[in-house]
Design an enzyme around this catalytic site. Sequence first.
Site, PDB file in Angstrom:
ATOM      1  N   GLY A  17       0.823  -1.203   0.000  1.00 31.06           N
ATOM      2  CA  GLY A  17       0.000   0.000   0.000  1.00 31.06           C
ATOM      3  C   GLY A  17       0.853   1.247   0.000  1.00 31.06           C
ATOM      4  N   ARG A  20       1.104   5.839  -1.991  1.00 29.78           N
ATOM      5  CA  ARG A  20       0.814   7.171  -1.442  1.00 29.78           C
ATOM      6  C   ARG A  20       0.558   7.041   0.056  1.00 29.78           C
ATOM      7  NH1 ARG A  20      -2.976   5.194  -4.502  1.00 29.78           N
ATOM      8  NH2 ARG A  20      -2.205   6.402  -6.274  1.00 29.78           N
ATOM      9  N   ILE A  22       0.416   6.831   4.051  1.00 34.02           N
ATOM     10  CA  ILE A  22       1.272   6.280   5.098  1.00 34.02           C
ATOM     11  C   ILE A  22       2.321   5.333   4.519  1.00 34.02           C
ATOM     12  CG2 ILE A  22       1.293   4.759   7.115  1.00 34.02           C
ATOM     13  CD1 ILE A  22      -1.454   5.936   7.866  1.00 34.02           C
ATOM     14  N   ALA A  68      -2.196  -7.191  -2.587  1.00 28.28           N
ATOM     15  CA  ALA A  68      -1.622  -7.900  -1.440  1.00 28.28           C
ATOM     16  C   ALA A  68      -2.571  -8.933  -0.853  1.00 28.28           C
ATOM     17  CB  ALA A  68      -1.213  -6.899  -0.356  1.00 28.28           C
ATOM     18  N   SER A 147      -5.503   0.294  13.542  1.00 31.54           N
ATOM     19  CA  SER A 147      -6.315   1.515  13.560  1.00 31.54           C
ATOM     20  C   SER A 147      -6.935   1.647  14.934  1.00 31.54           C
ATOM     21  CB  SER A 147      -7.425   1.427  12.507  1.00 31.54           C
ATOM     22  OG  SER A 147      -8.473   2.340  12.769  1.00 31.54           O
ATOM     23  N   TYR A 160     -14.486  -3.076   8.608  1.00 30.51           N
ATOM     24  CA  TYR A 160     -13.172  -2.451   8.788  1.00 30.51           C
ATOM     25  C   TYR A 160     -12.681  -2.617  10.224  1.00 30.51           C
ATOM     26  CZ  TYR A 160      -9.658   1.253   9.190  1.00 30.51           C
ATOM     27  OH  TYR A 160      -8.504   1.952   9.437  1.00 30.51           O
ATOM     28  N   LYS A 164      -9.390  -4.723  11.789  1.00 33.63           N
ATOM     29  CA  LYS A 164      -8.316  -4.083  12.553  1.00 33.63           C
ATOM     30  C   LYS A 164      -8.158  -4.725  13.932  1.00 33.63           C
ATOM     31  CE  LYS A 164      -7.061  -1.285   9.344  1.00 33.63           C
ATOM     32  NZ  LYS A 164      -5.723  -1.416   8.729  1.00 33.63           N
ATOM     33  N   ILE A 193      -5.230  10.423  10.663  1.00 32.10           N
ATOM     34  CA  ILE A 193      -4.155  10.758   9.737  1.00 32.10           C
ATOM     35  C   ILE A 193      -4.777  11.182   8.415  1.00 32.10           C
ATOM     36  CG2 ILE A 193      -2.069   9.952   8.579  1.00 32.10           C
ATOM     37  CD1 ILE A 193      -1.873   9.983  11.623  1.00 32.10           C
TER      38      ILE A 193
END
Length: 275
Positions: A17, A20, A22, A68, A147, A160, A164, A193
Amino acid sequence: MGAPRAELTGKVAIVTGAARGIGYAIASRFAAEGAHVALSDIDVDGAGSAAESIVNQGGNAIGVGGDAGVAADVDRLIQTTLDRFARVDILVNNAGDVTTLRHFLDSDQDWWDRLVRTNLTSHYLCTRGVAGLMAAAGGGCVINVSSGGANRSHRGMVAYDATKGAIEAMTRSLALDLAPYGIRVNALVPGLIATNPAHLAPPARTLRDETVPLGRGGTPEDLAGPAVFLASDDAAYVTGACLVVDGGVLVQQRSPQVEVFGLDKFPRIPGSRFS
């Protein structure tokens, strides 16, 4: 790119990832610290452009397009890295989907499966792919990206948040399984972020910044230094840890907007933020 501080000189890192945000910030910083970096992203052109940018700054990097969450793509990523750099010392599992929002009552299995594959299976496949190599080499470092949703909840992000939470559980379990082989496994826990601050309207940016105890929203670069620490010999005795990098968001019981003891009651100190 400035002169490396030798924290990671000669190490080989894979960052997923990484086109761009992080991922790119971490890959760029790794290269500045002397690492050879393979940047992976489902955005094939983006991975190549990101690697080219690092090379133009004096770093050593390659871009490898691929998903991935797909085993064949992960195998190709690892083999390409070995063909170019001969080893893998560091893996940063950063690939993930943070944009697909859906209320649970509007959900379906395709939505669930897609997020699990992208956010969680990707971590498994990449770690499985490099762990044997690291063990045979005497050790290595895996950094997962979690996260605040692992321990707190977002509306409209059930899948999501579930992935995490699983990433943090997997981090702890992998740390135990891989410690005897000299492989350390830790996680970064980013919070608020803004990978592209320009996408936030000024009122939204102000509201976000006011929510953070340190007074500002985070940037991708805020994760790069902690990632270098976890990958370096300075963290040689650190494994199974989840390092929170969120400006203090998760430690507060109430956000400043509804806090009983508001910022207006803080002492005014000349020269400080509240002068």
